[in-house]
Design a protein around this motif. Structure first.
Motif, PDB file in Angstrom:
ATOM      1  N   LYS A 140      66.496  -5.083  19.062  1.00 36.76           N
ATOM      2  CA  LYS A 140      67.107  -4.048  18.221  1.00 36.76           C
ATOM      3  C   LYS A 140      66.539  -4.216  16.813  1.00 36.76           C
ATOM      4  N   TYR A 141      66.894  -4.664  15.909  1.00 39.71           N
ATOM      5  CA  TYR A 141      66.267  -4.387  14.546  1.00 39.71           C
ATOM      6  C   TYR A 141      65.033  -5.055  14.248  1.00 39.71           C
TER       7      TYR A 141
ATOM      8  N   THR B  74      70.924  -8.973  11.370  1.00 32.08           N
ATOM      9  CA  THR B  74      69.605  -9.312  10.972  1.00 32.08           C
ATOM     10  C   THR B  74      69.492 -10.438   9.913  1.00 32.08           C
ATOM     11  N   PRO B  75      68.634 -11.312  10.070  1.00 30.93           N
ATOM     12  CA  PRO B  75      68.442 -12.355   8.777  1.00 30.93           C
ATOM     13  C   PRO B  75      68.317 -11.947   7.465  1.00 30.93           C
TER      14      PRO B  75
ATOM     15  N   ALA C 266      61.691 -17.773  12.289  1.00 26.68           N
ATOM     16  CA  ALA C 266      62.430 -19.038  11.938  1.00 26.68           C
ATOM     17  C   ALA C 266      62.727 -18.960  10.399  1.00 26.68           C
ATOM     18  N   ALA C 267      61.534 -18.584   9.822  1.00 25.16           N
ATOM     19  CA  ALA C 267      61.317 -18.810   8.246  1.00 25.16           C
ATOM     20  C   ALA C 267      62.391 -17.661   7.769  1.00 25.16           C
ATOM     21  N   LEU C 268      62.525 -16.611   8.349  1.00 24.54           N
ATOM     22  CA  LEU C 268      63.689 -15.481   7.844  1.00 24.54           C
ATOM     23  C   LEU C 268      64.930 -16.118   7.842  1.00 24.54           C
ATOM     24  N   GLU C 269      65.299 -16.601   8.995  1.00 24.44           N
ATOM     25  CA  GLU C 269      66.447 -17.346   9.385  1.00 24.44           C
ATOM     26  C   GLU C 269      66.913 -18.587   8.444  1.00 24.44           C
ATOM     27  N   GLY C 270      65.741 -19.277   8.065  1.00 25.12           N
ATOM     28  CA  GLY C 270      66.051 -20.647   7.172  1.00 25.12           C
ATOM     29  C   GLY C 270      65.977 -21.578   8.127  1.00 25.12           C
ATOM     30  N   GLY C 271      65.501 -21.532   9.254  1.00 19.74           N
ATOM     31  CA  GLY C 271      65.671 -22.385  10.361  1.00 19.74           C
ATOM     32  C   GLY C 271      64.260 -23.213  10.704  1.00 19.74           C
ATOM     33  N   ALA C 272      64.135 -24.469  11.437  1.00 20.58           N
ATOM     34  CA  ALA C 272      63.181 -25.114  11.517  1.00 20.58           C
ATOM     35  C   ALA C 272      62.163 -24.620  12.613  1.00 20.58           C
ATOM     36  N   HIS C 273      63.214 -24.319  13.639  1.00 18.12           N
ATOM     37  CA  HIS C 273      62.471 -23.859  15.085  1.00 18.12           C
ATOM     38  C   HIS C 273      63.045 -22.309  15.566  1.00 18.12           C
TER      39      HIS C 273
END
Ligand SMILES: *Cc1c(COP(=O)(O)O)cnc(C)c1O
Length: 383
Positions: free
Chosen positions: A204-205, A184-185, A70-77
Protein backbone atom coordinates in the motif's frame (compact mmCIF):
# COMPACT_ATOMS: atom_id res chain seq x y z
CA UNK A 1 26.77 -2.61 4.81
CA UNK A 2 24.47 0.38 5.23
CA UNK A 3 25.64 3.98 5.52
CA UNK A 4 25.14 5.41 9.04
CA UNK A 5 24.15 9.06 9.18
CA UNK A 6 23.70 9.00 12.94
CA UNK A 7 23.03 6.26 15.49
CA UNK A 8 19.43 5.97 16.71
CA UNK A 9 18.15 8.57 14.38
CA UNK A 10 17.22 12.04 15.65
CA UNK A 11 16.60 13.06 12.02
CA UNK A 12 13.07 13.94 10.97
CA UNK A 13 11.05 11.14 9.36
CA UNK A 14 11.13 12.88 5.98
CA UNK A 15 14.92 12.84 6.06
CA UNK A 16 15.01 9.24 7.25
CA UNK A 17 12.77 8.23 4.33
CA UNK A 18 15.25 9.74 1.91
CA UNK A 19 18.52 8.70 3.56
CA UNK A 20 18.06 5.40 5.43
CA UNK A 21 19.31 2.16 3.91
CA UNK A 22 21.87 3.76 1.56
CA UNK A 23 25.10 1.92 0.78
CA UNK A 24 28.36 3.06 2.44
CA UNK A 25 29.77 6.23 0.89
CA UNK A 26 32.83 5.20 -1.05
CA UNK A 27 34.38 6.85 -4.05
CA UNK A 28 32.77 5.40 -7.17
CA UNK A 29 30.21 3.44 -5.13
CA UNK A 30 26.52 3.44 -5.98
CA UNK A 31 24.09 5.81 -4.23
CA UNK A 32 21.38 3.15 -4.24
CA UNK A 33 21.75 -0.42 -3.00
CA UNK A 34 22.38 -2.81 -5.87
CA UNK A 35 19.75 -5.40 -6.72
CA UNK A 36 21.35 -8.82 -6.56
CA UNK A 37 19.56 -11.43 -8.63
CA UNK A 38 21.10 -14.69 -7.55
CA UNK A 39 19.43 -17.64 -5.88
CA UNK A 40 22.68 -18.99 -4.47
CA UNK A 41 26.04 -17.77 -3.16
CA UNK A 42 29.53 -19.17 -3.41
CA UNK A 43 30.09 -21.23 -0.28
CA UNK A 44 31.79 -24.35 1.01
CA UNK A 45 32.53 -25.84 4.40
CA UNK A 46 30.70 -24.88 7.59
CA UNK A 47 28.81 -21.61 6.93
CA UNK A 48 29.38 -18.63 9.23
CA UNK A 49 26.37 -17.27 11.20
CA UNK A 50 25.59 -14.40 8.82
CA UNK A 51 26.92 -15.92 5.64
CA UNK A 52 24.69 -15.61 2.58
CA UNK A 53 23.97 -19.07 1.18
CA UNK A 54 20.62 -19.25 -0.57
CA UNK A 55 18.10 -16.49 -1.27
CA UNK A 56 15.14 -18.04 0.57
CA UNK A 57 17.09 -17.57 3.80
CA UNK A 58 18.68 -14.24 2.97
CA UNK A 59 19.80 -11.79 0.30
CA UNK A 60 21.64 -8.48 0.65
CA UNK A 61 18.76 -6.87 -1.25
CA UNK A 62 16.39 -7.11 1.77
CA UNK A 63 18.52 -5.34 4.35
CA UNK A 64 18.44 -1.72 3.09
CA UNK A 65 14.64 -1.72 2.97
CA UNK A 66 14.41 -3.44 6.36
CA UNK A 67 16.74 -0.87 7.91
CA UNK A 68 14.89 2.06 6.38
CA UNK A 69 11.46 0.85 7.51
CA UNK A 70 12.73 -0.02 11.01
CA UNK A 71 14.22 3.47 11.29
CA UNK A 72 10.91 5.06 10.24
CA UNK A 73 8.95 3.00 12.79
CA UNK A 74 11.55 3.68 15.49
CA UNK A 75 12.15 -0.07 15.89
CA UNK A 76 15.33 -2.11 16.16
CA UNK A 77 14.50 -4.87 13.66
CA UNK A 78 12.71 -4.91 10.31
CA UNK A 79 11.83 -8.07 8.40
CA UNK A 80 10.46 -7.93 4.85
CA UNK A 81 8.15 -10.74 3.68
CA UNK A 82 6.34 -11.69 0.49
CA UNK A 83 3.06 -9.92 1.36
CA UNK A 84 1.23 -8.19 4.16
CA UNK A 85 -0.61 -11.44 4.81
CA UNK A 86 2.70 -13.28 5.17
CA UNK A 87 3.71 -10.68 7.77
CA UNK A 88 0.43 -11.12 9.63
CA UNK A 89 0.58 -14.92 9.45
CA UNK A 90 4.16 -14.82 10.74
CA UNK A 91 3.19 -12.77 13.79
CA UNK A 92 0.17 -15.00 14.48
CA UNK A 93 2.40 -18.06 14.31
CA UNK A 94 3.08 -17.73 18.03
CA UNK A 95 -0.55 -18.13 19.07
CA UNK A 96 -0.83 -21.55 20.76
CA UNK A 97 -3.50 -24.08 19.81
CA UNK A 98 -6.57 -23.17 21.83
CA UNK A 99 -5.26 -19.64 22.52
CA UNK A 100 -7.39 -16.52 22.13
CA UNK A 101 -6.83 -13.57 19.78
CA UNK A 102 -8.52 -10.18 20.18
CA UNK A 103 -9.17 -8.39 16.88
CA UNK A 104 -11.35 -5.50 15.67
CA UNK A 105 -14.60 -6.78 14.19
CA UNK A 106 -13.85 -4.45 11.30
CA UNK A 107 -10.36 -5.28 10.12
CA UNK A 108 -8.73 -6.30 6.87
CA UNK A 109 -11.02 -9.09 5.69
CA UNK A 110 -8.23 -11.53 4.86
CA UNK A 111 -6.73 -11.09 8.36
CA UNK A 112 -10.13 -12.03 9.76
CA UNK A 113 -10.29 -14.95 7.32
CA UNK A 114 -6.89 -16.15 8.49
CA UNK A 115 -8.07 -16.03 12.10
CA UNK A 116 -11.18 -18.03 11.15
CA UNK A 117 -8.83 -20.59 9.66
CA UNK A 118 -6.80 -20.70 12.89
CA UNK A 119 -10.07 -21.15 14.77
CA UNK A 120 -11.15 -24.06 12.59
CA UNK A 121 -7.82 -25.86 12.45
CA UNK A 122 -6.19 -24.98 15.78
CA UNK A 123 -9.07 -24.25 18.12
CA UNK A 124 -8.05 -20.59 18.42
CA UNK A 125 -10.75 -18.43 19.98
CA UNK A 126 -11.28 -15.24 17.97
CA UNK A 127 -12.70 -12.38 20.04
CA UNK A 128 -14.01 -9.73 17.65
CA UNK A 129 -14.42 -6.37 19.36
CA UNK A 130 -15.39 -2.80 18.60
CA UNK A 131 -11.83 -1.52 18.83
CA UNK A 132 -13.02 2.04 19.48
CA UNK A 133 -14.72 0.79 22.68
CA UNK A 134 -11.79 0.65 25.09
CA UNK A 135 -13.71 -1.10 27.88
CA UNK A 136 -14.82 -3.83 25.49
CA UNK A 137 -11.25 -4.36 24.26
CA UNK A 138 -9.83 -4.47 27.78
CA UNK A 139 -12.47 -6.97 28.91
CA UNK A 140 -11.64 -9.21 25.94
CA UNK A 141 -7.90 -9.18 26.77
CA UNK A 142 -8.26 -11.35 29.88
CA UNK A 143 -6.72 -14.73 29.13
CA UNK A 144 -5.89 -13.78 25.53
CA UNK A 145 -2.59 -14.61 23.83
CA UNK A 146 -2.47 -11.79 21.33
CA UNK A 147 -4.13 -8.53 20.27
CA UNK A 148 -4.06 -7.78 16.54
CA UNK A 149 -5.15 -4.13 16.29
CA UNK A 150 -5.87 -1.79 13.43
CA UNK A 151 -6.37 1.94 13.83
CA UNK A 152 -7.88 3.46 11.82
CA UNK A 153 -9.65 0.22 10.93
CA UNK A 154 -10.17 -1.15 7.45
CA UNK A 155 -12.70 -0.19 6.10
CA UNK A 156 -14.70 1.54 8.87
CA UNK A 157 -12.00 4.00 10.01
CA UNK A 158 -12.68 3.47 13.71
CA UNK A 159 -9.88 4.88 15.85
CA UNK A 160 -8.69 2.85 18.83
CA UNK A 161 -7.24 4.45 21.96
CA UNK A 162 -3.92 2.78 21.20
CA UNK A 163 -1.95 3.90 24.28
CA UNK A 164 -4.76 2.66 26.55
CA UNK A 165 -5.40 -0.73 24.95
CA UNK A 166 -1.69 -1.46 24.39
CA UNK A 167 -0.94 -0.68 28.06
CA UNK A 168 -3.84 -2.88 29.20
CA UNK A 169 -2.53 -5.73 27.04
CA UNK A 170 0.99 -5.30 28.41
CA UNK A 171 -0.28 -5.48 32.01
CA UNK A 172 -1.99 -8.77 31.18
CA UNK A 173 0.99 -10.23 29.33
CA UNK A 174 -0.85 -10.19 25.99
CA UNK A 175 1.39 -9.71 22.96
CA UNK A 176 0.34 -6.76 20.80
CA UNK A 177 0.57 -6.44 17.03
CA UNK A 178 -0.56 -3.25 15.28
CA UNK A 179 -1.29 -3.31 11.56
CA UNK A 180 -0.01 0.16 10.64
CA UNK A 181 -0.82 -0.06 6.94
CA UNK A 182 -3.43 2.73 6.94
CA UNK A 183 -1.52 5.24 9.04
CA UNK A 184 2.06 4.55 7.80
CA UNK A 185 4.97 5.24 10.16
CA UNK A 186 4.72 8.92 9.25
CA UNK A 187 1.17 9.03 10.58
CA UNK A 188 1.59 6.90 13.69
CA UNK A 189 4.38 4.99 15.46
CA UNK A 190 2.77 2.09 17.33
CA UNK A 191 6.00 0.89 19.00
CA UNK A 192 6.21 4.27 20.77
CA UNK A 193 2.55 3.94 21.73
CA UNK A 194 3.33 0.61 23.45
CA UNK A 195 3.03 -2.12 20.77
CA UNK A 196 5.33 -5.15 20.65
CA UNK A 197 5.11 -5.58 16.88
CA UNK A 198 4.11 -3.51 13.85
CA UNK A 199 3.01 -5.18 10.62
CA UNK A 200 2.59 -3.59 7.21
CA UNK A 201 1.14 -4.36 3.88
CA UNK A 202 4.07 -2.71 2.08
CA UNK A 203 1.92 -3.11 -1.03
CA UNK A 204 0.00 0.00 0.00
CA UNK A 205 1.54 3.35 1.01
CA UNK A 206 5.11 2.23 1.67
CA UNK A 207 5.71 1.03 -1.88
CA UNK A 208 3.00 3.43 -2.98
CA UNK A 209 2.63 2.79 -6.72
CA UNK A 210 0.32 -0.25 -6.93
CA UNK A 211 3.03 -2.29 -8.60
CA UNK A 212 4.31 -4.69 -5.91
CA UNK A 213 2.88 -6.99 -3.25
CA UNK A 214 5.06 -7.10 -0.11
CA UNK A 215 4.80 -7.11 3.66
CA UNK A 216 6.96 -6.31 6.66
CA UNK A 217 7.28 -6.73 10.41
CA UNK A 218 9.04 -4.26 12.72
CA UNK A 219 9.82 -4.92 16.38
CA UNK A 220 12.28 -4.04 19.14
CA UNK A 221 12.26 -7.62 20.40
CA UNK A 222 15.18 -9.65 18.95
CA UNK A 223 13.42 -12.97 19.66
CA UNK A 224 10.27 -11.94 17.77
CA UNK A 225 12.42 -10.75 14.86
CA UNK A 226 14.30 -14.08 14.82
CA UNK A 227 11.02 -16.01 14.94
CA UNK A 228 9.59 -14.02 12.02
CA UNK A 229 12.78 -14.58 9.98
CA UNK A 230 12.57 -18.30 10.77
CA UNK A 231 8.91 -18.29 9.69
CA UNK A 232 9.88 -16.56 6.43
CA UNK A 233 12.51 -19.19 5.66
CA UNK A 234 10.42 -22.21 6.70
CA UNK A 235 7.26 -21.11 4.89
CA UNK A 236 9.07 -19.60 1.92
CA UNK A 237 7.20 -16.34 2.53
CA UNK A 238 9.96 -14.35 0.89
CA UNK A 239 10.17 -11.10 -0.99
CA UNK A 240 11.70 -10.96 -4.47
CA UNK A 241 14.74 -8.67 -4.81
CA UNK A 242 13.13 -6.56 -7.57
CA UNK A 243 10.02 -5.98 -5.47
CA UNK A 244 12.10 -4.88 -2.50
CA UNK A 245 14.05 -2.52 -4.73
CA UNK A 246 10.77 -0.98 -5.93
CA UNK A 247 9.47 -0.71 -2.36
CA UNK A 248 12.61 1.11 -1.22
CA UNK A 249 12.33 3.45 -4.20
CA UNK A 250 8.72 4.13 -3.24
CA UNK A 251 9.68 4.71 0.39
CA UNK A 252 11.96 7.60 -0.63
CA UNK A 253 8.91 9.75 -1.37
CA UNK A 254 6.62 8.39 1.37
CA UNK A 255 6.50 11.70 3.24
CA UNK A 256 5.56 13.66 0.11
CA UNK A 257 2.86 11.21 -0.93
CA UNK A 258 1.36 10.81 2.54
CA UNK A 259 1.28 14.55 3.11
CA UNK A 260 -0.38 15.30 -0.24
CA UNK A 261 -2.82 12.38 -0.09
CA UNK A 262 -3.76 13.25 3.49
CA UNK A 263 -4.38 16.91 2.61
CA UNK A 264 -6.47 15.86 -0.41
CA UNK A 265 -8.47 13.42 1.73
CA UNK A 266 -9.23 16.01 4.42
CA UNK A 267 -10.35 18.55 1.84
CA UNK A 268 -12.53 16.04 -0.04
CA UNK A 269 -14.06 14.76 3.22
CA UNK A 270 -14.96 18.34 4.18
CA UNK A 271 -16.64 18.99 0.82
CA UNK A 272 -18.36 15.59 0.72
CA UNK A 273 -19.90 16.22 4.14
CA UNK A 274 -21.76 19.15 2.60
CA UNK A 275 -22.86 17.42 -0.62
CA UNK A 276 -26.61 16.73 -0.79
CA UNK A 277 -26.13 13.25 -2.32
CA UNK A 278 -24.03 12.13 0.67
CA UNK A 279 -25.57 10.48 3.72
CA UNK A 280 -22.39 9.94 5.74
CA UNK A 281 -18.65 10.59 5.44
CA UNK A 282 -16.01 9.07 7.67
CA UNK A 283 -12.55 10.59 7.93
CA UNK A 284 -10.85 11.25 11.26
CA UNK A 285 -9.97 14.79 10.13
CA UNK A 286 -13.62 15.86 10.38
CA UNK A 287 -14.22 17.62 13.71
CA UNK A 288 -17.47 15.66 14.18
CA UNK A 289 -15.93 12.27 13.41
CA UNK A 290 -16.03 9.84 16.36
CA UNK A 291 -12.28 9.22 15.95
CA UNK A 292 -11.23 12.84 15.57
CA UNK A 293 -9.98 13.56 19.08
CA UNK A 294 -8.11 10.30 19.53
CA UNK A 295 -6.55 10.58 16.11
CA UNK A 296 -5.46 14.15 16.89
CA UNK A 297 -3.72 12.86 20.03
CA UNK A 298 -1.97 9.78 18.68
CA UNK A 299 -1.55 10.43 14.96
CA UNK A 300 0.30 12.90 12.82
CA UNK A 301 -2.34 13.71 10.19
CA UNK A 302 -5.39 11.56 9.62
CA UNK A 303 -4.51 9.25 6.75
CA UNK A 304 -5.96 9.28 3.26
CA UNK A 305 -8.75 6.69 3.36
CA UNK A 306 -12.27 8.12 3.35
CA UNK A 307 -15.52 6.21 3.94
CA UNK A 308 -18.60 7.41 2.06
CA UNK A 309 -22.24 6.34 2.16
CA UNK A 310 -24.41 7.99 -0.48
CA UNK A 311 -28.15 8.51 -0.15
CA UNK A 312 -29.88 5.78 -2.12
CA UNK A 313 -28.17 2.67 -0.73
CA UNK A 314 -26.33 0.01 -2.71
CA UNK A 315 -27.68 1.17 -6.08
CA UNK A 316 -26.36 4.68 -5.50
CA UNK A 317 -23.02 3.36 -4.25
CA UNK A 318 -22.63 1.17 -7.33
CA UNK A 319 -23.67 4.04 -9.59
CA UNK A 320 -21.08 6.30 -7.95
CA UNK A 321 -18.31 3.75 -8.55
CA UNK A 322 -19.50 3.28 -12.14
CA UNK A 323 -19.81 7.02 -12.73
CA UNK A 324 -16.29 8.23 -12.01
CA UNK A 325 -13.86 8.88 -14.86
CA UNK A 326 -10.65 9.91 -13.10
CA UNK A 327 -10.94 7.85 -9.91
CA UNK A 328 -10.17 4.18 -10.60
CA UNK A 329 -12.71 1.56 -9.55
CA UNK A 330 -10.37 -0.98 -7.94
CA UNK A 331 -9.57 -2.68 -4.69
CA UNK A 332 -6.39 -2.04 -2.70
CA UNK A 333 -5.26 1.39 -1.55
CA UNK A 334 -2.28 3.59 -0.88
CA UNK A 335 -1.16 4.14 -4.47
CA UNK A 336 -0.51 7.51 -6.07
CA UNK A 337 -3.78 7.14 -7.98
CA UNK A 338 -7.17 7.59 -6.30
CA UNK A 339 -9.31 4.45 -6.16
CA UNK A 340 -12.71 3.54 -4.77
CA UNK A 341 -14.88 0.49 -4.27
CA UNK A 342 -18.01 -0.66 -2.49
CA UNK A 343 -16.60 -3.01 0.12
CA UNK A 344 -19.57 -5.33 0.55
CA UNK A 345 -19.25 -6.40 -3.09
CA UNK A 346 -16.98 -8.98 -1.45
CA UNK A 347 -19.06 -11.69 0.21
CA UNK A 348 -16.21 -12.12 2.71
CA UNK A 349 -16.42 -8.53 4.04
CA UNK A 350 -17.79 -8.27 7.62
CA UNK A 351 -21.59 -8.16 7.65
CA UNK A 352 -21.53 -5.21 10.04
CA UNK A 353 -19.90 -3.07 7.34
CA UNK A 354 -22.80 -1.17 5.72
CA UNK A 355 -23.80 -2.53 2.29
CA UNK A 356 -23.49 0.94 0.76
CA UNK A 357 -20.08 1.89 2.19
CA UNK A 358 -17.69 3.11 -0.52
CA UNK A 359 -14.08 3.05 0.60
CA UNK A 360 -12.03 5.73 -1.10
CA UNK A 361 -8.24 5.70 -1.24
CA UNK A 362 -7.29 9.28 -2.00
CA UNK A 363 -4.16 9.69 -4.10
CA UNK A 364 -1.85 12.57 -4.93
CA UNK A 365 -3.60 14.06 -7.97
CA UNK A 366 -4.79 17.67 -8.01
CA UNK A 367 -7.59 17.96 -5.46
CA UNK A 368 -9.81 20.07 -7.76
CA UNK A 369 -9.69 17.41 -10.48
CA UNK A 370 -10.55 14.74 -7.92
CA UNK A 371 -13.42 16.82 -6.60
CA UNK A 372 -14.82 17.65 -10.05
CA UNK A 373 -14.94 13.98 -10.95
CA UNK A 374 -16.54 12.93 -7.67
CA UNK A 375 -19.05 15.76 -7.80
CA UNK A 376 -20.18 14.89 -11.35
CA UNK A 377 -20.60 11.24 -10.36
CA UNK A 378 -22.50 12.20 -7.18
CA UNK A 379 -24.74 14.66 -9.03
CA UNK A 380 -25.68 11.83 -11.41
CA UNK A 381 -26.69 9.44 -8.61
CA UNK A 382 -28.64 11.98 -6.56
CA UNK A 383 -31.99 10.31 -5.85
C1 LIG B 1 -3.91 -4.95 2.10
C2 LIG B 1 -3.88 -5.07 3.57
C3 LIG B 1 -3.31 -6.20 4.18
C4 LIG B 1 -2.79 -7.38 3.39
O1 LIG B 1 -1.62 -7.06 2.70
P1 LIG B 1 -1.16 -7.82 1.35
O2 LIG B 1 0.10 -7.12 1.00
O3 LIG B 1 -2.28 -7.63 0.36
O4 LIG B 1 -0.98 -9.25 1.69
C5 LIG B 1 -3.26 -6.23 5.56
N1 LIG B 1 -3.76 -5.23 6.31
C6 LIG B 1 -4.31 -4.14 5.75
C7 LIG B 1 -4.85 -3.05 6.64
C8 LIG B 1 -4.40 -4.03 4.37
O5 LIG B 1 -4.96 -2.94 3.82
Amino acid sequence: MVHEVTGRSPLSPATVAVTAGRPPRVQGGPVNPPVVLSSTYVSQGTPGPDELLYTRSGTETWQPFEEALAALEGGAHGVVLGSGMAAIAATLGEVPDGGAVVVPRHAYQVSLGYLDDLAARHGVEVRRVDVADTDQVVAALDGASLLLAESPTNPMLEVADLPAILAAARERGVRTVVDNTFATPLGQRPLELGADVVVHSVTKYLAGHSDVVLGAVVTDDPQIAADVRAYRTLHGAIAGPMEVFLALRGLRTLHLRVERAGANAAELARRLAEHPAVAEVRHPSLPGDPGHERASRQMNGFGAIVGLRPHGGVAAADALVAGVRLWVPATSLGGVESTLERRRRFPTESVTVPEDLVRMSVGVEDVEDLWDDLAQALDAVRP
